[in-house]
Design a protein around this motif. Structure first.
Motif, PDB file in Angstrom:
ATOM      1  N   LEU A 144       0.826  -1.207   0.000  1.00 48.95           N
ATOM      2  CA  LEU A 144       0.000   0.000   0.000  1.00 48.95           C
ATOM      3  C   LEU A 144       0.862   1.258   0.000  1.00 48.95           C
ATOM      4  CD1 LEU A 144      -2.637  -1.093   2.686  1.00 48.95           C
ATOM      5  CD2 LEU A 144      -2.854  -1.232   0.201  1.00 48.95           C
ATOM      6  N   LEU A 145       1.895   1.245   0.836  1.00 47.37           N
ATOM      7  CA  LEU A 145       2.790   2.404   0.920  1.00 47.37           C
ATOM      8  C   LEU A 145       3.619   2.562  -0.350  1.00 47.37           C
ATOM      9  CD1 LEU A 145       4.029   2.012   4.621  1.00 47.37           C
ATOM     10  CD2 LEU A 145       2.302   3.600   3.755  1.00 47.37           C
ATOM     11  N   ALA A 146       4.110   1.452  -0.871  1.00 51.06           N
ATOM     12  CA  ALA A 146       4.927   1.512  -2.085  1.00 51.06           C
ATOM     13  C   ALA A 146       4.118   2.018  -3.277  1.00 51.06           C
ATOM     14  CB  ALA A 146       5.511   0.132  -2.389  1.00 51.06           C
ATOM     15  N   GLU A 147       2.895   1.551  -3.380  1.00 51.23           N
ATOM     16  CA  GLU A 147       2.031   1.981  -4.488  1.00 51.23           C
ATOM     17  C   GLU A 147       1.765   3.483  -4.427  1.00 51.23           C
ATOM     18  OE1 GLU A 147      -2.369   0.996  -6.425  1.00 51.23           O
ATOM     19  OE2 GLU A 147      -1.818   0.163  -4.469  1.00 51.23           O
ATOM     20  N   GLU A 148       1.491   3.983  -3.240  1.00 44.17           N
ATOM     21  CA  GLU A 148       1.220   5.414  -3.107  1.00 44.17           C
ATOM     22  C   GLU A 148       2.457   6.248  -3.368  1.00 44.17           C
ATOM     23  OE1 GLU A 148      -0.948   8.913  -2.464  1.00 44.17           O
ATOM     24  OE2 GLU A 148      -1.577   6.843  -2.862  1.00 44.17           O
ATOM     25  N   LEU A 149       3.618   5.785  -2.885  1.00 43.13           N
ATOM     26  CA  LEU A 149       4.846   6.536  -3.127  1.00 43.13           C
ATOM     27  C   LEU A 149       5.151   6.591  -4.615  1.00 43.13           C
ATOM     28  CD1 LEU A 149       7.094   8.073  -1.693  1.00 43.13           C
ATOM     29  CD2 LEU A 149       8.413   5.959  -1.592  1.00 43.13           C
ATOM     30  N   ASN A 150       4.959   5.480  -5.282  1.00 43.68           N
ATOM     31  CA  ASN A 150       5.159   5.461  -6.738  1.00 43.68           C
ATOM     32  C   ASN A 150       4.211   6.445  -7.426  1.00 43.68           C
ATOM     33  OD1 ASN A 150       6.269   4.081  -9.250  1.00 43.68           O
ATOM     34  ND2 ASN A 150       4.082   3.700  -9.512  1.00 43.68           N
ATOM     35  N   LYS A 151       2.994   6.518  -6.937  1.00 45.86           N
ATOM     36  CA  LYS A 151       1.992   7.406  -7.535  1.00 45.86           C
ATOM     37  C   LYS A 151       2.367   8.880  -7.356  1.00 45.86           C
ATOM     38  CE  LYS A 151      -2.892   8.666  -7.052  1.00 45.86           C
ATOM     39  NZ  LYS A 151      -4.154   8.343  -6.305  1.00 45.86           N
ATOM     40  N   VAL A 152       2.711   9.268  -6.125  1.00 45.00           N
ATOM     41  CA  VAL A 152       2.980  10.690  -5.879  1.00 45.00           C
ATOM     42  C   VAL A 152       4.303  11.135  -6.496  1.00 45.00           C
ATOM     43  CG1 VAL A 152       1.599  10.744  -3.778  1.00 45.00           C
ATOM     44  CG2 VAL A 152       4.049  10.249  -3.606  1.00 45.00           C
ATOM     45  N   LEU A 153       5.209  10.192  -6.749  1.00 43.79           N
ATOM     46  CA  LEU A 153       6.483  10.537  -7.378  1.00 43.79           C
ATOM     47  C   LEU A 153       6.430  10.380  -8.900  1.00 43.79           C
ATOM     48  CD1 LEU A 153       9.112   8.984  -4.906  1.00 43.79           C
ATOM     49  CD2 LEU A 153       8.137  11.299  -4.943  1.00 43.79           C
ATOM     50  N   GLY A 154       5.274  10.043  -9.414  1.00 44.22           N
ATOM     51  CA  GLY A 154       5.129   9.930 -10.859  1.00 44.22           C
ATOM     52  C   GLY A 154       5.882   8.770 -11.466  1.00 44.22           C
ATOM     53  N   GLY A 155       6.096   7.715 -10.664  1.00 42.15           N
ATOM     54  CA  GLY A 155       6.738   6.506 -11.181  1.00 42.15           C
ATOM     55  C   GLY A 155       8.252   6.568 -11.264  1.00 42.15           C
ATOM     56  N   LYS A 156       8.856   7.640 -10.764  1.00 43.23           N
ATOM     57  CA  LYS A 156      10.304   7.756 -10.859  1.00 43.23           C
ATOM     58  C   LYS A 156      10.834   8.587  -9.700  1.00 43.23           C
ATOM     59  CE  LYS A 156      14.009   9.048 -14.068  1.00 43.23           C
ATOM     60  NZ  LYS A 156      14.321   9.623 -15.418  1.00 43.23           N
ATOM     61  N   GLY A 157      11.921   8.085  -9.068  1.00 44.77           N
ATOM     62  CA  GLY A 157      12.505   8.863  -7.987  1.00 44.77           C
ATOM     63  C   GLY A 157      13.469   8.058  -7.142  1.00 44.77           C
TER      64      GLY A 157
ATOM     65  N   GLU B 265      10.098  -2.711   1.565  1.00 45.68           N
ATOM     66  CA  GLU B 265      11.235  -2.810   0.648  1.00 45.68           C
ATOM     67  C   GLU B 265      10.958  -3.817  -0.467  1.00 45.68           C
ATOM     68  OE1 GLU B 265      16.079  -3.591   0.748  1.00 45.68           O
ATOM     69  OE2 GLU B 265      14.974  -3.258   2.619  1.00 45.68           O
ATOM     70  N   ASP B 266      10.359  -4.940  -0.120  1.00 47.81           N
ATOM     71  CA  ASP B 266      10.029  -5.929  -1.150  1.00 47.81           C
ATOM     72  C   ASP B 266       9.011  -5.383  -2.149  1.00 47.81           C
ATOM     73  OD1 ASP B 266      11.744  -7.724   0.020  1.00 47.81           O
ATOM     74  OD2 ASP B 266      10.175  -8.898   1.023  1.00 47.81           O
ATOM     75  N   ALA B 267       8.039  -4.613  -1.643  1.00 48.19           N
ATOM     76  CA  ALA B 267       6.997  -4.066  -2.515  1.00 48.19           C
ATOM     77  C   ALA B 267       7.557  -3.054  -3.507  1.00 48.19           C
ATOM     78  CB  ALA B 267       5.897  -3.427  -1.680  1.00 48.19           C
ATOM     79  N   LEU B 268       8.645  -2.372  -3.138  1.00 47.45           N
ATOM     80  CA  LEU B 268       9.249  -1.383  -4.040  1.00 47.45           C
ATOM     81  C   LEU B 268       9.792  -2.022  -5.315  1.00 47.45           C
ATOM     82  CD1 LEU B 268      11.297   1.235  -1.966  1.00 47.45           C
ATOM     83  CD2 LEU B 268       9.158   1.572  -3.198  1.00 47.45           C
ATOM     84  N   LYS B 269      10.107  -3.311  -5.249  1.00 45.60           N
ATOM     85  CA  LYS B 269      10.668  -3.997  -6.408  1.00 45.60           C
ATOM     86  C   LYS B 269       9.694  -4.012  -7.582  1.00 45.60           C
ATOM     87  CE  LYS B 269      13.466  -6.971  -3.412  1.00 45.60           C
ATOM     88  NZ  LYS B 269      13.670  -8.355  -2.902  1.00 45.60           N
ATOM     89  N   LYS B 270       8.433  -3.819  -7.295  1.00 40.42           N
ATOM     90  CA  LYS B 270       7.419  -3.791  -8.346  1.00 40.42           C
ATOM     91  C   LYS B 270       7.527  -2.529  -9.188  1.00 40.42           C
ATOM     92  CE  LYS B 270       2.367  -3.964  -8.919  1.00 40.42           C
ATOM     93  NZ  LYS B 270       1.061  -4.066  -8.206  1.00 40.42           N
ATOM     94  N   TYR B 271       8.231  -1.509  -8.678  1.00 43.79           N
ATOM     95  CA  TYR B 271       8.295  -0.215  -9.343  1.00 43.79           C
ATOM     96  C   TYR B 271       9.743   0.104  -9.724  1.00 43.79           C
ATOM     97  CZ  TYR B 271       3.775  -0.201  -7.055  1.00 43.79           C
ATOM     98  OH  TYR B 271       2.523  -0.551  -6.628  1.00 43.79           O
ATOM     99  N   PRO B 272      10.158  -0.282 -10.916  1.00 43.26           N
ATOM    100  CA  PRO B 272      11.561  -0.113 -11.327  1.00 43.26           C
ATOM    101  C   PRO B 272      12.018   1.345 -11.385  1.00 43.26           C
ATOM    102  CG  PRO B 272      10.189  -0.760 -13.192  1.00 43.26           C
ATOM    103  CD  PRO B 272       9.354  -0.924 -11.961  1.00 43.26           C
TER     104      PRO B 272
END
Length: 389
Positions: A198-211, A233-240
């Motif tokens: 949940l946290l990783a998905e939201e962070l990816n969203k607010v950072l526009g998929g890059k950061g 940390e494991d969930a972040l792997k979904k967002y390259p």
């Protein structure tokens, strides 16, 4: 030396339990046991899929939906036994939104089931908990619910209770007793790893998929924080597009958080997002970001308290926080205890409750679902003003 090490470990764990109980900071009066409230029907999607979270000894938990009472079973509890009501006691660890909600839910369930409710506080003090348990035992309880503060002092009190046939329902931290042979009951906690996606998905969203991402993790052997940190940390792997550029440890206190975050953003000035292990770290971290004029950096963290929820609403740094459904936690604790009274088999030692994630836009929906109370007035007023802009 081993006894000293164990004592230090559990003092640290007590400090931690303040943190992830969603404590909002500042002094608070002890909650009156049991405001007579009804369950608030707040429709929100609750995700319950495959369970990756494990118990403190590697136990595979089941969802709370595996524990429930039929109307016929509730009526059996209401009738009591031998002319007396069944008795449930809750030795509360701390005064916080989270702990209070659990106590209120147990009290609510006790009234619904015509049970006597005993409510005590131990304030993280194992000696106080031991005295509380002994006082409770004199009243011949059927169920005791509590966080075990210390493996030796508290453990001995719970061992005596178990020997007397009392059902023990541990909340997040259990005494060193073997389930099924040394105690009857179980352990209720929540989906630790499930918060990470949940946290990783939201962070990816607010950072526009890059950061670039910095992680502050809890450096201790504690199954709750370890799994929460690893889950993120494991969930972040979904967002390259999100790259972890720095990982820094923190201990059981928050005194060094400001320095940790300051050092992180100094070394990595292009950091866009930061993960913090629990919400007590948020305000020191924000102090570091403000000092560096970095209100662009987004924070995600675990647990929700009043102070951090207010900051999330009015500020720019906090993107998302998560919290276990505390009211449901208390309901599940009560129902698990009643299984023993009814002679029903408890299907697993560990039962977990799901959690919800909140942004500033959804806090007025999440708060009631988690704590079974409306969003506090002062937070609602700030939220209304922000929405009106």
């Amino acid at each position: 030396m081993k006894k000293k090490h164990a004592l230090c470990l559990f003092v640290g764990l007590a400090v931690l339990l303040v943190a992830f109980a969603g404590y909002g900071g500042g002094s608070k009066k002890e909650a009156e046991p049991g405001p007579k409230v009804e369950e608030m029907p707040v429709p929100m999607e609750i995700k319950m899929g495959e369970i990756k979270t494990r118990g403190p000894e590697g136990q595979v938990p089941l969802w709370y939906t595996e524990i429930s009472l039929t109307e016929a079973e509730k009526e059996i509890i209401r009738k009591g036994k031998n002319g007396r009501k069944y008795v449930i006691a809750y030795d509360q660890l701390n005064v916080s939104e989270f702990d209070d909600a659990i106590g209120f839910a147990i009290d609510y369930m006790a009234e619904e089931l015509n049970m006597e409710y005993i409510h005590t506080y131990n304030r993280f003090d194992a000696s106080v908990q031991k005295d509380n348990v002994e006082t409770i035992l004199a009243k011949k309880p059927d169920i005791i619910a509590a966080v075990s503060v210390d493996p030796v002092v508290s453990g001995e009190a719970f061992r005596r209770a178990a020997d007397m046939g009392v059902t023990l329902v541990f909340c997040s931290v259990k005494a060193p007793l073997e389930w099924g042979t040394k105690y009857n009951g179980g352990l209720v906690f929540y989906d630790l790893i499930g918060f990470g996606p949940l946290l990783a998905e939201e962070l990816n969203k607010v950072l526009g998929g890059k950061g670039e991402v910095g992680i502050v993790f809890h450096q201790a052997n504690f199954f709750i924080t370890n799994q929460r940190d690893q889950g993120f940390e494991d969930a972040l792997k979904k967002y390259p597009g999100l790259k972890i550029v720095d990982k820094r440890p923190t201990g059981n206190t928050i005194q060094d958080t400001e320095a940790i975050v300051s050092a992180m953003i100094t070394k990595h000035p292009d950091v866009d997002g930061i993960y913090l292990p629990w919400q007590e770290h948020v305000m020191p971290a924000i102090s570091a970001l403000r000092a560096a004029d970095r209100e662009d950096i987004k924070i995600v963290t675990q647990d929700i308290g009043k102070t951090t929820a207010l900051e999330m609403i009015r500020g720019d740094n906090i993107a998302m926080m998560t919290q276990c459904m505390a009211w449901q936690y208390g309901v599940t604790v009560t129902e698990m205890g009643c299984y023993a009274i009814l002679g029903k088999e408890i299907p697993a030692e560990c039962i977990i409750v799901p959690g919800l994630a909140s942004t500033w836009k959804t806090i007025d929906q999440v708060w009631p679902r988690v704590f079974n109370t409306p969003l506090p007035k002062e937070l609602q007023e700030v939220l209304d003003k922000k929405r009106a802009k």
